[in-house]
Design a protein around this motif. Structure first.
Motif, mmCIF file in Angstrom:
data_model
loop_
_atom_site.group_PDB
_atom_site.id
_atom_site.type_symbol
_atom_site.label_atom_id
_atom_site.label_comp_id
_atom_site.label_asym_id
_atom_site.label_seq_id
_atom_site.Cartn_x
_atom_site.Cartn_y
_atom_site.Cartn_z
ATOM 1 N N PRO A 46 1.152 -1.132 -0.318
ATOM 2 C CA PRO A 46 0.173 -0.179 -0.278
ATOM 3 C C PRO A 46 1.196 0.969 0.211
ATOM 4 O O PRO A 46 1.917 1.494 0.712
ATOM 5 N N ARG A 47 0.414 2.108 -0.855
ATOM 6 C CA ARG A 47 0.976 3.592 -0.924
ATOM 7 C C ARG A 47 1.157 4.328 0.373
ATOM 8 O O ARG A 47 -0.013 4.937 0.675
ATOM 9 N N ARG A 48 1.565 5.171 0.933
ATOM 10 C CA ARG A 48 2.326 5.724 1.838
ATOM 11 C C ARG A 48 1.601 6.893 1.626
ATOM 12 O O ARG A 48 2.224 7.624 0.687
ATOM 13 N N ARG A 49 1.176 7.911 2.800
ATOM 14 C CA ARG A 49 0.786 9.111 2.003
ATOM 15 C C ARG A 49 1.978 10.032 2.595
ATOM 16 O O ARG A 49 2.766 9.947 3.434
ATOM 17 N N GLY A 50 2.158 10.592 1.450
ATOM 18 C CA GLY A 50 3.409 10.861 1.968
ATOM 19 C C GLY A 50 5.080 10.042 1.361
ATOM 20 O O GLY A 50 5.957 10.955 1.286
ATOM 21 N N GLY A 51 4.526 9.320 0.593
ATOM 22 C CA GLY A 51 5.756 8.059 1.052
ATOM 23 C C GLY A 51 6.663 8.169 -0.708
ATOM 24 O O GLY A 51 5.982 8.738 -2.139
ATOM 25 N N GLY A 52 6.984 7.674 -0.989
ATOM 26 C CA GLY A 52 7.407 7.523 -1.774
ATOM 27 C C GLY A 52 9.334 8.115 -2.822
ATOM 28 O O GLY A 52 9.790 8.319 -3.880
ATOM 29 N N ARG A 53 9.288 8.420 -1.841
ATOM 30 C CA ARG A 53 10.566 10.049 -1.626
ATOM 31 C C ARG A 53 11.785 9.959 -2.219
ATOM 32 O O ARG A 53 12.808 9.857 -2.455
ATOM 33 N N GLY A 54 11.744 8.485 -1.668
ATOM 34 C CA GLY A 54 13.677 7.501 -1.667
ATOM 35 C C GLY A 54 13.944 6.989 -2.707
ATOM 36 O O GLY A 54 14.567 6.572 -3.527
ATOM 37 N N LEU A 55 12.346 5.891 -3.663
ATOM 38 C CA LEU A 55 12.691 5.733 -4.749
ATOM 39 C C LEU A 55 12.834 6.568 -5.994
ATOM 40 O O LEU A 55 13.470 5.915 -7.042
ATOM 41 N N GLU A 56 12.090 7.593 -5.455
ATOM 42 C CA GLU A 56 11.988 9.087 -6.622
ATOM 43 C C GLU A 56 13.689 9.428 -6.124
ATOM 44 O O GLU A 56 13.901 9.395 -6.854
ATOM 45 N N GLY A 57 14.380 9.749 -5.631
ATOM 46 C CA GLY A 57 15.571 10.394 -5.499
ATOM 47 C C GLY A 57 16.882 9.413 -5.573
ATOM 48 O O GLY A 57 17.936 10.104 -6.403
ATOM 49 N N ALA A 61 7.337 -5.428 -7.315
ATOM 50 C CA ALA A 61 6.901 -6.596 -6.738
ATOM 51 C C ALA A 61 6.539 -7.995 -7.587
ATOM 52 O O ALA A 61 5.845 -6.622 -8.900
ATOM 53 N N GLU A 62 6.758 -8.452 -7.634
ATOM 54 C CA GLU A 62 6.902 -9.645 -8.967
ATOM 55 C C GLU A 62 6.814 -10.928 -8.178
ATOM 56 O O GLU A 62 8.019 -11.573 -7.366
ATOM 57 N N ASP A 63 5.997 -11.763 -8.579
ATOM 58 C CA ASP A 63 5.052 -13.056 -7.501
ATOM 59 C C ASP A 63 6.068 -13.317 -6.504
ATOM 60 O O ASP A 63 6.461 -14.263 -5.765
ATOM 61 N N GLY A 64 5.036 -12.388 -5.547
ATOM 62 C CA GLY A 64 5.414 -12.024 -4.073
ATOM 63 C C GLY A 64 6.878 -12.387 -3.708
ATOM 64 O O GLY A 64 7.303 -11.735 -2.943
ATOM 65 N N VAL A 65 8.077 -11.006 -4.770
ATOM 66 C CA VAL A 65 9.055 -10.883 -4.514
ATOM 67 C C VAL A 65 8.353 -9.070 -4.721
ATOM 68 O O VAL A 65 8.777 -8.807 -6.026
ATOM 69 N N TRP A 66 10.189 -8.419 -3.823
ATOM 70 C CA TRP A 66 10.145 -7.020 -4.226
ATOM 71 C C TRP A 66 11.469 -6.830 -4.741
ATOM 72 O O TRP A 66 12.863 -7.257 -4.023
ATOM 73 N N ARG A 67 12.325 -6.371 -5.945
ATOM 74 C CA ARG A 67 12.830 -6.593 -6.141
ATOM 75 C C ARG A 67 13.925 -4.564 -6.267
ATOM 76 O O ARG A 67 12.654 -4.117 -7.145
ATOM 77 N N LEU A 68 14.921 -4.522 -6.258
ATOM 78 C CA LEU A 68 15.215 -3.033 -6.606
ATOM 79 C C LEU A 68 16.823 -3.414 -7.215
ATOM 80 O O LEU A 68 17.518 -3.916 -6.617
ATOM 81 N N GLU A 69 17.142 -3.177 -8.210
ATOM 82 C CA GLU A 69 17.246 -2.911 -9.710
ATOM 83 C C GLU A 69 18.506 -1.362 -9.127
ATOM 84 O O GLU A 69 17.472 -0.782 -10.652
ATOM 85 N N ALA A 70 19.993 -1.352 -9.805
ATOM 86 C CA ALA A 70 20.059 -0.252 -10.555
ATOM 87 C C ALA A 70 21.356 -0.374 -10.967
ATOM 88 O O ALA A 70 22.268 -1.483 -10.471
ATOM 89 N N ASP A 71 21.523 -0.472 -12.388
ATOM 90 C CA ASP A 71 22.565 -0.646 -13.132
ATOM 91 C C ASP A 71 23.146 0.649 -13.825
ATOM 92 O O ASP A 71 22.430 1.202 -14.443
ATOM 93 N N ILE A 72 24.560 1.080 -13.533
ATOM 94 C CA ILE A 72 25.407 2.210 -13.936
ATOM 95 C C ILE A 72 26.373 1.916 -14.432
ATOM 96 O O ILE A 72 27.349 0.774 -14.010
ATOM 97 N N PRO A 73 27.249 2.554 -15.920
ATOM 98 C CA PRO A 73 28.231 1.690 -16.516
ATOM 99 C C PRO A 73 28.710 2.943 -16.017
ATOM 100 O O PRO A 73 28.680 3.909 -14.946
ATOM 101 N N TRP A 74 30.328 2.170 -15.743
ATOM 102 C CA TRP A 74 31.389 3.036 -14.749
ATOM 103 C C TRP A 74 32.885 3.528 -15.574
ATOM 104 O O TRP A 74 33.951 4.375 -14.955
ATOM 105 N N LYS A 75 33.006 2.228 -16.794
ATOM 106 C CA LYS A 75 34.304 2.260 -17.380
ATOM 107 C C LYS A 75 34.186 3.330 -18.685
ATOM 108 O O LYS A 75 35.028 2.736 -19.476
#
Length: 424
Positions: free
Chosen positions: A380-391, A407-421
């Motif tokens: 459930p989306r919290r009132r005033g929430g979501g700032r962390g993911l937006e940032g 969320a997918e199939d009962g699993v919450w996944r947070l992924e970040a992919d950044i080039p660095w070379k």
């Protein structure tokens, strides 16, 4: 009543008199240039003003001399610091649209040319205002003294009054005529000052390049504020989440498992110290202290400690890493640590109590982080929430990467992919 108030507004407005002072100051500053040019003209030209010449008007040579003196005075606008000083004086005394313009950190040659033109114009107009002020004040005083002397006192040559020797009741009308003359002059000064306040902006205001620089500085300031807000959200928010979980767990088992409660209290103390250090770092940024005085920022090398803190909070957690994590550039490493912190914090707050898995992969010229934990359906989306993911999305976007969360199939996944070379 409204018409009378509007008509009297220029007479009672302080801005009328500050603009009058501004114009008179321009004439006063112009006087040395004016006198110097006319003295030189009298020495080197046969047609310069002479003691026996008619002084009732300037004549053609007088206008030429005034123009030359105004140009010489305006050239002082190229002296460093003069443009900034005259802009500040104009803002204070003229007001108007110029007061809303951004202040310039410096002045290029185009800005100084505009300022020099304004200074020349101010000198010429200011000289006229100075002369008119002396004449009008003299003549108004002459009219006010007629009832006492029977005629206008001999105060030298007058432009408006030449000779007036009223008799009888006419003498008592003279002071009113002097007051009317003064009122008309104030209206004229108010009109001239209003025009000067509008003209000052094109000459002394910011150019398009100056406005663009001001917008960029404002954007940089807002970006820094948003970054500090994200720092506080990620660091202090994570510490408070762990403290809340540990305090709740300790209160539930303090009687039947004192050893676990003691460990929870030690974890709370450790998180409090961590939050204090993070807060000191952010306050150091706000105080603009030297970089050496600031607390070091956390990086990917600190992710194992983040996972260990989650374990101490009573959550099963594991960490895996692959590739040269220590070679990731500091700016990328810091932002990815914050993303891992955001993922672990969300898992502690909203997870279904299962294991939290954190993985860092720095292979193939890219660095990927992944935080996975079980979740009970869609959050459930919290009132005033979501700032962390937006940032987090904003930080990853600025580094040229991509962030996915859901969320997918009962699993919450947070992924970040950044080039660095690639020079980042």
């Amino acid at each position: 009543m409204g018409i009378l108030r509007a008509a009297a507004a220029p007479l009672v407005s302080a801005r009328t008199y500050t603009r009058w002072v501004y114009l008179v100051l321009g004439g006063a500053l112009f006087t040395p240039f004016f006198i110097a040019v006319f003295v030189l003209m009298s020495l080197v030209t046969p047609w310069g003003p002479t003691p026996g010449s008619d002084q009732s008007g300037l004549g053609g040579e007088g206008y030429i001399g005034t123009a030359v003196a105004a140009l010489l005075g305006g050239a002082t606008g190229f002296i460093p610091g003069v443009h900034a000083a005259q802009s500040q004086v104009a803002r204070s005394l003229l007001g108007g649209p110029l007061a809303d313009e951004p202040r310039l950190a410096g002045a290029d040659w185009r800005t100084r040319v505009r300022g020099a033109c304004w200074l020349a114009l101010l000198f010429a107009v200011g000289l006229g205002v100075c002369l008119a002020t002396m004449v009008v004040l003299t003549d108004a005083a002459s009219l006010a003294l007629i009832p006492l002397f029977g005629s206008a006192p001999d105060l030298g040559q007058r432009i408006i009054l030449v000779d007036w020797s009223p008799s009888g009741a006419e003498r008592w009308a003279a002071p009113f005529a002097g007051a009317g003359l003064l009122v008309l002059f104030v209206y004229a000064v108010a009109l001239l000052g209003a025009g000067a306040s509008r003209l000052a902006r094109p000459f002394l205001g910011a150019s398009a390049a100056d406005r663009l620089a001001a917008v960029r500085a404002r954007a940089a300031d807002l970006g820094e504020r948003n970054r500090l807000a994200a720092e506080l959200h990620d660091s202090i928010g994570h510490a408070l989440s762990v403290v809340a979980l540990q305090a709740g767990a300790a209160s539930r088992v303090i009687e039947r498992d004192p050893e676990f409660a003691r460990g929870a209290l030690e974890a709370i103390a450790d998180q409090a110290r961590t939050a204090t250090a993070e807060l000191d770092h952010v306050l150091g940024l706000l105080r603009e202290k030297a970089p050496g005085d600031r607390a070091p920022q956390r990086a990917l090398a600190d992710v194992p400690h983040l996972v260990e803190a989650a374990r101490t909070a009573g959550t099963e957690a594991e960490y895996t890493a692959r590739g040269p994590v220590g070679e990731v550039p500091p700016v990328v490493s810091r932002e990815l640590y914050r993303i891992c912190q955001e993922g672990v914090t969300n898992a502690l707050r909203h997870g279904a109590g299962g294991p939290v898995r954190v993985r860092v992969d720095a292979a193939d010229g890219r660095v990927r982080v992944e935080v996975v934990n079980p979740c009970a359906g869609r959050r459930p989306r919290r009132r005033g929430g979501g700032r962390g993911l937006e940032g987090a999305r904003e930080r990853v976007r600025l580094l040229g990467g991509e962030l996915r969360a859901g969320a997918e199939d009962g699993v919450w996944r947070l992924e970040a992919d950044i080039p660095w070379k690639s020079g980042r």
